[in-house]
Design an enzyme around this catalytic site. Structure first.
Site, PDB file in Angstrom:
ATOM      1  N   CYS A  10       0.824  -1.214   0.000  1.00 30.12           N
ATOM      2  CA  CYS A  10       0.000   0.000   0.000  1.00 30.12           C
ATOM      3  C   CYS A  10       0.857   1.264   0.000  1.00 30.12           C
ATOM      4  CB  CYS A  10      -0.934   0.005   1.211  1.00 30.12           C
ATOM      5  SG  CYS A  10      -1.837  -1.540   1.384  1.00 30.12           S
ATOM      6  N   ILE A  70      -6.349 -27.568   3.545  1.00 28.25           N
ATOM      7  CA  ILE A  70      -5.814 -26.374   2.875  1.00 28.25           C
ATOM      8  C   ILE A  70      -6.741 -25.173   3.094  1.00 28.25           C
ATOM      9  CG2 ILE A  70      -5.012 -25.381   0.694  1.00 28.25           C
ATOM     10  CD1 ILE A  70      -4.531 -28.190  -0.346  1.00 28.25           C
ATOM     11  N   GLY A  84      -6.976 -13.782   1.582  1.00 28.99           N
ATOM     12  CA  GLY A  84      -6.475 -12.575   0.904  1.00 28.99           C
ATOM     13  C   GLY A  84      -7.032 -12.378  -0.495  1.00 28.99           C
ATOM     14  N   TYR A 104     -17.662  15.051  20.439  1.00 27.25           N
ATOM     15  CA  TYR A 104     -17.913  16.427  19.974  1.00 27.25           C
ATOM     16  C   TYR A 104     -17.197  17.474  20.813  1.00 27.25           C
ATOM     17  CZ  TYR A 104     -19.858  21.019  19.472  1.00 27.25           C
ATOM     18  OH  TYR A 104     -19.958  22.377  19.325  1.00 27.25           O
ATOM     19  N   LYS A 143     -24.616  17.845  16.484  1.00 22.25           N
ATOM     20  CA  LYS A 143     -25.277  16.856  15.611  1.00 22.25           C
ATOM     21  C   LYS A 143     -24.213  16.477  14.594  1.00 22.25           C
ATOM     22  CE  LYS A 143     -30.013  18.541  15.567  1.00 22.25           C
ATOM     23  NZ  LYS A 143     -30.852  19.448  14.783  1.00 22.25           N
TER      24      LYS A 143
HETATM   25  C1  LIG Z   1       0.205  -0.344  -5.197  1.00 24.33           C
HETATM   26  C2  LIG Z   1      -0.768  -0.958  -4.249  1.00 24.33           C
HETATM   27  C3  LIG Z   1      -1.392  -0.153  -3.311  1.00 24.33           C
HETATM   28  C4  LIG Z   1      -2.325  -0.708  -2.442  1.00 24.33           C
HETATM   29  N1  LIG Z   1      -2.935   0.100  -1.520  1.00 24.33           N
HETATM   30  C5  LIG Z   1      -3.853  -0.427  -0.685  1.00 24.33           C
HETATM   31  C6  LIG Z   1      -4.495   0.378   0.292  1.00 24.33           C
HETATM   32  O1  LIG Z   1      -4.206   1.571   0.399  1.00 24.33           O
HETATM   33  N2  LIG Z   1      -5.428  -0.193   1.092  1.00 24.33           N
HETATM   34  C7  LIG Z   1      -5.744  -1.520   1.001  1.00 24.33           C
HETATM   35  O2  LIG Z   1      -6.575  -2.005   1.768  1.00 24.33           O
HETATM   36  N3  LIG Z   1      -5.135  -2.320   0.105  1.00 24.33           N
HETATM   37  C8  LIG Z   1      -4.208  -1.801  -0.732  1.00 24.33           C
HETATM   38  N4  LIG Z   1      -3.587  -2.615  -1.640  1.00 24.33           N
HETATM   39  C9  LIG Z   1      -3.996  -4.032  -1.728  1.00 24.33           C
HETATM   40  C10 LIG Z   1      -3.297  -4.847  -0.678  1.00 24.33           C
HETATM   41  O3  LIG Z   1      -1.934  -4.630  -0.767  1.00 24.33           O
HETATM   42  C11 LIG Z   1      -3.648  -6.299  -0.904  1.00 24.33           C
HETATM   43  O4  LIG Z   1      -5.031  -6.443  -0.796  1.00 24.33           O
HETATM   44  C12 LIG Z   1      -2.988  -7.212   0.107  1.00 24.33           C
HETATM   45  O5  LIG Z   1      -1.601  -7.067   0.090  1.00 24.33           O
HETATM   46  C13 LIG Z   1      -3.358  -8.667  -0.203  1.00 24.33           C
HETATM   47  O6  LIG Z   1      -2.674  -9.514   0.627  1.00 24.33           O
HETATM   48  P1  LIG Z   1      -2.367 -10.999   0.184  1.00 24.33           P
HETATM   49  O7  LIG Z   1      -1.624 -11.596   1.316  1.00 24.33           O
HETATM   50  O8  LIG Z   1      -3.587 -11.654  -0.282  1.00 24.33           O
HETATM   51  O9  LIG Z   1      -1.452 -10.855  -1.102  1.00 24.33           O
HETATM   52  P2  LIG Z   1      -0.093 -10.079  -1.322  1.00 24.33           P
HETATM   53  O10 LIG Z   1       0.110  -9.038  -0.296  1.00 24.33           O
HETATM   54  O11 LIG Z   1      -0.053  -9.672  -2.742  1.00 24.33           O
HETATM   55  O12 LIG Z   1       1.003 -11.193  -1.086  1.00 24.33           O
HETATM   56  C14 LIG Z   1       1.075 -12.334  -1.880  1.00 24.33           C
HETATM   57  C15 LIG Z   1       2.504 -12.802  -1.932  1.00 24.33           C
HETATM   58  O13 LIG Z   1       2.507 -14.145  -2.339  1.00 24.33           O
HETATM   59  C16 LIG Z   1       3.638 -14.375  -3.138  1.00 24.33           C
HETATM   60  N5  LIG Z   1       3.369 -15.557  -3.942  1.00 24.33           N
HETATM   61  C17 LIG Z   1       2.429 -15.712  -4.907  1.00 24.33           C
HETATM   62  N6  LIG Z   1       2.438 -16.959  -5.389  1.00 24.33           N
HETATM   63  C18 LIG Z   1       3.403 -17.614  -4.731  1.00 24.33           C
HETATM   64  C19 LIG Z   1       3.894 -18.948  -4.796  1.00 24.33           C
HETATM   65  N7  LIG Z   1       3.361 -19.845  -5.629  1.00 24.33           N
HETATM   66  N8  LIG Z   1       4.902 -19.279  -3.984  1.00 24.33           N
HETATM   67  C20 LIG Z   1       5.431 -18.384  -3.117  1.00 24.33           C
HETATM   68  N9  LIG Z   1       5.007 -17.121  -3.017  1.00 24.33           N
HETATM   69  C21 LIG Z   1       3.993 -16.731  -3.813  1.00 24.33           C
HETATM   70  C22 LIG Z   1       3.775 -13.101  -3.938  1.00 24.33           C
HETATM   71  O14 LIG Z   1       5.113 -12.935  -4.362  1.00 24.33           O
HETATM   72  C23 LIG Z   1       3.356 -12.032  -2.928  1.00 24.33           C
HETATM   73  O15 LIG Z   1       4.466 -11.447  -2.300  1.00 24.33           O
HETATM   74  C24 LIG Z   1      -2.617  -2.089  -2.502  1.00 24.33           C
HETATM   75  C25 LIG Z   1      -1.970  -2.904  -3.443  1.00 24.33           C
HETATM   76  C26 LIG Z   1      -1.057  -2.346  -4.303  1.00 24.33           C
HETATM   77  C27 LIG Z   1      -0.370  -3.230  -5.299  1.00 24.33           C
END
Ligand SMILES: Cc1cc2nc3c(=O)[nH]c(=O)nc-3n(C[C@H](O)[C@H](O)[C@H](O)COP(=O)(O)OP(=O)(O)OC[C@H]3O[C@@H](n4cnc5c(N)ncnc54)[C@H](O)[C@@H]3O)c2cc1C
Length: 569
Positions: A45, A282, A286, A435, A443
């Site tokens: 983020c 499993i 996210g 407030y 309000k």
């Molecule tokens: C530029 C940007 C700005 C954002 N800003 C916001 C915000 O302001 N507010 C908000 O709520 N959300 C924001 N988000 C979204 C938020 O970052 C994601 O919703 C959150 O990180 C999701 O978490 P996650 O664990 O599902 O996936 P991720 O954080 O994407 O992590 C997944 C990880 O898994 C790894 N991976 C994938 N497949 C494999 C594999 N087969 N083996 C090993 N590793 C693997 C990837 O390399 C990655 O590092 C933003 C996203 C981006 C890109």
């Protein structure tokens, strides 16, 4: 004796939260995080703000390091380690170590998939050209910074007007670049309603950003010393050395799909409310999963950090034997753009209508209001434009959006919590909130939203909306109750003008056989007028949000003169 072996795929928001929570619940568990990339638990983020140099140093994006996981949590983190296969029968995963090129197996008792989502690659020619970037990882943002710092990029094209596109736009402008935003839809921030997004468009115009809506990119090609040319289907083209593509994300499900786990129709891994996949050993959390939307009752994708973290924690709880459930999502989100903020919780009007839920089962109504973020007599009050959607049947809150310079986030958070508890507009009326004049109003805007909506549900007043003004029936009289100078500045075509102060004396001028739609600037004086008229036997309604909402709506839908003239809904 060793405890269970928990393997986690993906080490950022969902994966890291799951690992840390599992350790707090079970000291004996063996916990291993496999992360394909070079970093664990980094702040995605924060990436746009690193590009904008608000976050100055790359290491500030690292929320935790493998050493910290080891020392503080006794959790092993394997970086550059991609999980490429799952042997469900044998309960083991196949891991590829990208540094050594070695493949190996690792056994698990519980496997958690947190692989996130990858940027959508739209069918545009030229996405692999140097100078074209997606924004997902620290190396992505590092490369964009380098382009600005070392190659002196003076302009950029941002493809996509969602929140990542807008955050990137803000930060590129901050770095002095001339930015063009190309959005395929007729509005920015498509999850929100167009009239609520409009103020952001005005902010971008003030900052000199060229926003083009309905702009479909066909091709990106090299343009010699000028970098790249982005060609639109309309035949127009824009030149810039830097192109950011931010048109959404898609769940990373290949691993799950190959393993035969159920993937839903929206393309996310199917889980139950314990975050368990179709294989009981499993879990998945996210951006990669489909979840239930609590208002629409439908499966949805909500790639945001809050849900990912909460789901990671729930998966850990369940793995460690606790009986907890994920409540589902309501889509609470915020985007900041320079000095403005746009927020949403619950579905937009557009979404409710698209899903066919507006009339049945909810019998939805909406109200608009424009209160100050704190008491108007205390210096510095800023207006928040607010929209509340609720059920006429029982007052249940269904959605809320707000836009303004200050105070929108606090109100949205309060309403989000009320919604999660199944709250009604009557609860908002009664909410007891902080407030003092520098922080709010006696309000509070939340109370006001509740009171205005509750007036509608109780039948004290009926409302009409800006869009109704486009098709005013013959037997309706539109009444403007503002002061003469306001009326002179602009009014709804055909409106009869009687200022509120003169209404009781001049009421006889109004026809009793026609319905009266009263309006003022924001809907407050006309509410008073409508109440008075009703008590004198007139059939009166109030234009919700007043002339202010009316003009915003017209601009947002291209019905006002100016930049967007001619664009329909
Ligand atoms: C530029 C940007 C700005 C954002 N800003 C916001 C915000 O302001 N507010 C908000 O709520 N959300 C924001 N988000 C979204 C938020 O970052 C994601 O919703 C959150 O990180 C999701 O978490 P996650 O664990 O599902 O996936 P991720 O954080 O994407 O992590 C997944 C990880 O898994 C790894 N991976 C994938 N497949 C494999 C594999 N087969 N083996 C090993 N590793 C693997 C990837 O390399 C990655 O590092 C933003 C996203 C981006 C890109």
């Amino acid at each position: 004796m060793k405890g269970k072996r928990i393997c986690i795929v993906g080490g950022v928001a969902g994966g890291a939260s799951c690992a840390a929570r599992a350790r707090r619940l079970d000291e004996r568990a063996e916990i291993i995080i496999f992360e394909r990339g070079p970093f664990v638990s980094f702040a995605n983020c924060g990436l746009p703000y690193y590009v904008g140099d608000v976050i100055r140093r790359e290491e500030h994006l690292l929320v935790a390091t493998p050493e910290m996981f080891r020392q503080r949590f006794n959790i092993e983190v394997r970086l550059h380690s991609e999980v490429v296969g799952i042997d469900r029968e044998g309960r083991r995963i196949l891991v590829r170590d990208h540094q050594t090129g070695r493949d190996y197996h690792e056994a698990y008792d519980a496997l958690v998939l947190a692989p996130g989502a990858s940027p959508v690659r739209p069918p545009i020619e030229g996405l692999d050209l140097p100078g074209v970037f997606f924004v997902r990882t620290i190396p992505d943002s590092r490369a964009i910074r380098r382009m600005i710092d070392e190659r002196n990029a003076g302009s950029a094209v941002v493809v996509g007007g969602g929140y990542i596109g807008l955050e990137m736009t803000e930060n590129l402008v901050r770095r002095g670049l001339q930015v063009t935003v190309l959005e395929m839809q007729r509005q920015l921030m498509p999850a929100c309603d167009p009239e609520m997004v409009w103020p952001l468009q005005e902010v971008l115009a003030e900052k000199g950003v060229d926003v083009r809506l309905g702009a479909q990119v066909e091709r990106i090609k090299e343009a010699g010393s000028e970098g790249l040319t982005v060609r639109l289907r309309s035949g127009e083209s824009v030149r810039a050395p830097l192109v950011i593509v931010a048109v959404g994300v898609r769940p990373e499900v290949q691993l799950a799909r190959d393993a035969g786990l159920t993937v839903g129709q929206l393309g996310g891994i199917r889980v139950d409310d314990k975050m368990q996949t179709s294989d009981p050993a499993i879990w998945a959390v996210g951006d990669a999963v489909e979840v239930v939307h609590v208002v629409t009752g439908r499966q949805t994708l909500l790639p945001l950090a809050g849900p990912a973290n909460r789901q990671g924690r729930i998966a850990a709880d369940v793995i460690c034997g606790r009986d907890v459930r994920f409540r589902g999502v309501q889509g609470t989100a915020v985007v900041g753009l320079f000095d403005h903020v746009l927020t949403i919780t619950g579905p937009s009007e557009k979404t409710l209508k698209a899903l066919g839920l507006w009339n049945d089962p909810y019998d939805c109504e909406k109200i608009y209001l424009h209160p100050g973020h704190h008491a108007s007599y205390y210096p510095g009050a800023e207006t928040i434009a607010m929209k509340l959607v609720f059920s006429r049947k029982d007052g249940k809150i269904l959605g809320f959006q707000a836009v303004g310079k200050k105070g929108a986030v606090r109100r949205t958070d309060v309403i989000a919590m009320a919604m999660q508890k199944g709250g009604t507009v009557f609860d908002l009326e009664e909410a007891e909130l902080c407030y003092a004049p520098q922080f709010g109003s006696a309000k509070d805007p939340v109370n006001l939203a509740g009171m205005i909506a509750a007036n509608v549900v109780r039948g004290d007043v009926d409302v009409v909306h800006a869009e109704d003004m486009d098709r005013v029936p013959q037997d309706v009289l539109v009444l403007d109750v503002r002061e003469p100078f306001e009326f002179r500045r602009g009014h709804i075509p055909g409106a009869v003008h009687i200022p509120l102060g003169a209404l009781r004396q001049r009421m006889d001028e109004l026809p009793r056989d026609r319905e009266i739609w009263a309006y003022c600037y924001v809907g407050q004086r006309s509410y008073v007028a409508a109440r008075a008229l009703r008590q004198y036997g007139y059939r009166a309604k109030n234009l919700s949000g007043g002339y202010r909402s009316y003009t915003t709506w017209r601009k947002a839908l291209g019905k006002a003169s100016g930049v967007f003239e001619g664009q329909g809904r």
